[in-house]
Design an enzyme around this catalytic site. Structure first.
Site, mmCIF file in Angstrom:
data_model
loop_
_atom_site.group_PDB
_atom_site.id
_atom_site.type_symbol
_atom_site.label_atom_id
_atom_site.label_comp_id
_atom_site.label_asym_id
_atom_site.label_seq_id
_atom_site.Cartn_x
_atom_site.Cartn_y
_atom_site.Cartn_z
ATOM 1 N N SER A 102 0.787 -1.236 0.000
ATOM 2 C CA SER A 102 0.000 0.000 0.000
ATOM 3 C C SER A 102 0.819 1.287 0.000
ATOM 4 O O SER A 102 0.248 2.378 -0.083
ATOM 5 C CB SER A 102 -0.953 0.002 1.195
ATOM 6 O OG SER A 102 -2.014 -0.890 0.972
ATOM 7 N N TYR A 208 -10.199 2.394 6.244
ATOM 8 C CA TYR A 208 -9.279 2.071 5.148
ATOM 9 C C TYR A 208 -9.951 1.176 4.117
ATOM 10 O O TYR A 208 -10.513 0.132 4.450
ATOM 11 C CB TYR A 208 -8.065 1.358 5.737
ATOM 12 C CG TYR A 208 -6.847 1.322 4.855
ATOM 13 C CD1 TYR A 208 -5.919 2.340 4.892
ATOM 14 C CD2 TYR A 208 -6.616 0.242 4.006
ATOM 15 C CE1 TYR A 208 -4.771 2.303 4.105
ATOM 16 C CE2 TYR A 208 -5.482 0.191 3.218
ATOM 17 C CZ TYR A 208 -4.560 1.219 3.264
ATOM 18 O OH TYR A 208 -3.435 1.171 2.480
ATOM 19 N N SER A 209 -9.885 1.577 2.855
ATOM 20 C CA SER A 209 -10.518 0.802 1.791
ATOM 21 C C SER A 209 -9.696 0.894 0.514
ATOM 22 O O SER A 209 -9.472 1.987 -0.020
ATOM 23 C CB SER A 209 -11.937 1.300 1.518
ATOM 24 O OG SER A 209 -12.501 0.643 0.395
ATOM 25 N N ASN A 210 -9.233 -0.242 0.023
ATOM 26 C CA ASN A 210 -8.476 -0.270 -1.222
ATOM 27 C C ASN A 210 -9.292 0.234 -2.405
ATOM 28 O O ASN A 210 -8.733 0.722 -3.394
ATOM 29 C CB ASN A 210 -7.983 -1.691 -1.486
ATOM 30 C CG ASN A 210 -6.880 -2.109 -0.543
ATOM 31 O OD1 ASN A 210 -5.897 -1.395 -0.355
ATOM 32 N ND2 ASN A 210 -7.040 -3.263 0.086
#
Length: 408
Positions: A102, A208-210
């Site tokens: 990330s 948190y989110s991709n």
């Protein structure tokens, strides 16, 4: 070490879901010899010895190896610990390449901020204005994607309001191994995420989110007419001379020297360890596909915080932070702000894949910087105690390298 900091290390290993070997050290010429001369050789040796011992502790948790680079008032130091491949004696190459997960997001965020400076994108633009084909809630802005406050489901797996797991694409265990060479398209991942209900109202909090960064990759493509990786290469990699950094797309290997990384999981009543060095990283894309080196990441974070990539007003906007989900941490636009010790705050990002964990942090004035990557070995990804122990040791390593003293 404080509980809040322990959670940072554990979170890195779970974010994609959601015997010690003596260290190998390579001394690098100091940038400032006058300052370095003020430190005795004995003190310098003791300091590095503590860092090397902390690296060995990480290996002792079940990691295969560690490569690390530290910059401080004595100059620059790089070293490695553990092995490059399980059951073989060779140590990891200090300047070897690795999957940085990330940390890709900080590169993507930097490009987006450059586009903001060029007037091609507005931070408070509704994302739907640029990407209408997804029918996004018009309250979701570019800033919310950058800061993970959109509320969009994380396509690699998320948590329901009742605390139970809402699975995403196959990410762990045998399911992941069976899909390790599958090709995903970013559009496919976004559309999958949008089949799930929003986690919360846009802007309500951080989660948190991709998916946010998948959309930002598509946004860069829409604003520039070229793929996001082309823009990262043109705007960051080439100008900074980051020759060890690449965005592989669907390429399964790691170019150049690299250590092996592994994923261990329970299967058929026993712990199974799979070499996951080669895999198709298309599941990560703009959210986490980057391959790099400790030298390149140190150059990047120093250039970013030093104003070489963004105008002062844009960098200031990027660094404006809100409380993050993990205690003791705040998040800006593609940058985390984490307290590693008293009067020792790091600015940067972490990265986690199924088989590697990477830290990239710098103090605000760039006088102290640390980058390290840990290749996983026999750490059971499903064992909370193993994850907790691993998290403690990598946080201790970061705190020692950045602050000079471990967390209490």
């Amino acid at each position: 070490m404080r509980t809040s900091m322990r959670r940072v290390g554990v979170a890195v290993m779970t974010a994609a879901l959601l015997t010690g070997v003596a260290g190998q050290a390579v001394a690098v010429s100091p940038e400032n010899r006058e300052d370095a001369a003020q430190d005795s050789a004995q003190a310098a040796g003791r300091d590095r010895a503590e860092v090397r011992r902390a690296m060995d502790e990480v290996v002792a948790t079940g990691a295969a190896g560690v490569v690390m680079r530290v910059h401080d008032r004595r100059g620059e130091w790089a070293g490695s610990a553990g092995v490059a491949e399980l059951h073989r004696p060779a140590k990891p190459v200090v300047d070897g390449r690795f999957r940085a997960g990330s940390i890709t997001k900080t590169f993507v965020a930097t490009v987006v901020m450059q586009l903001v400076g060029e007037g091609k994108v507005g931070l408070d633009d509704p994302v739907d204005r640029h990407l209408p084909r997804y029918g996004l809630d018009r309250r979701i802005t570019v800033r919310m994607l950058l800061q993970h406050t959109s509320g969009l489901f994380n396509y690699t797996g998320d948590v329901k309001p009742d605390g139970t797991t809402d699975p995403g694409i196959p990410m762990w265990g045998q399911d992941y191994v069976d899909n390790m060479f599958r090709t995903y398209r970013t559009d496919e991942l976004v559309r999958f995420a949008l089949t799930k209900p929003a986690r919360f109202e846009p802007g309500a909090r951080h989660s948190y989110s991709n998916t946010n960064y998948s959309l930002l990759g598509l946004l860069i493509e829409k604003a520039t007419g070229t793929d996001y990786d082309t823009q990262v290469e043109r705007r960051i990699l080439k100008p900074l001379g980051l020759h060890g950094t690449s965005l592989p797309g669907t390429r399964t290997g790691i170019p150049g020297p690299n250590a092996h990384s592994y994923m261990a999981y329970q299967h058929g009543g026993r712990l199974k360890t799979v070499d996951a060095t080669r895999m198709n990283p298309s599941w990560a894309g703009p959210a986490g596909e980057i391959i790099s080196t400790t030298r390149d990441l140190d150059t990047f974070v120093s250039a970013l915080l030093g104003g070489k990539l963004l105008r002062p007003d844009l960098l200031a906007e990027m660094r404006k932070s809100i409380p993050a989900a993990a205690e003791g941490s705040r998040i800006g636009l593609g940058l985390f702000q984490t307290d590693f010790g008293p009067n020792c705050t790091g600015h940067g990002h972490t990265g986690g894949t199924q088989s590697a964990t990477t830290y990239m942090y710098s103090t605000s004035d760039r006088s102290k910087r640390v980058v390290f990557s840990v290749t996983h070995g026999t750490i059971d990804s499903a064992d909370p105690a193993a994850r907790e122990k691993f998290g403690k040791t990598i946080d201790k390593l970061a705190a020692l390298a950045l602050c000079g003293t471990p967390q209490r």
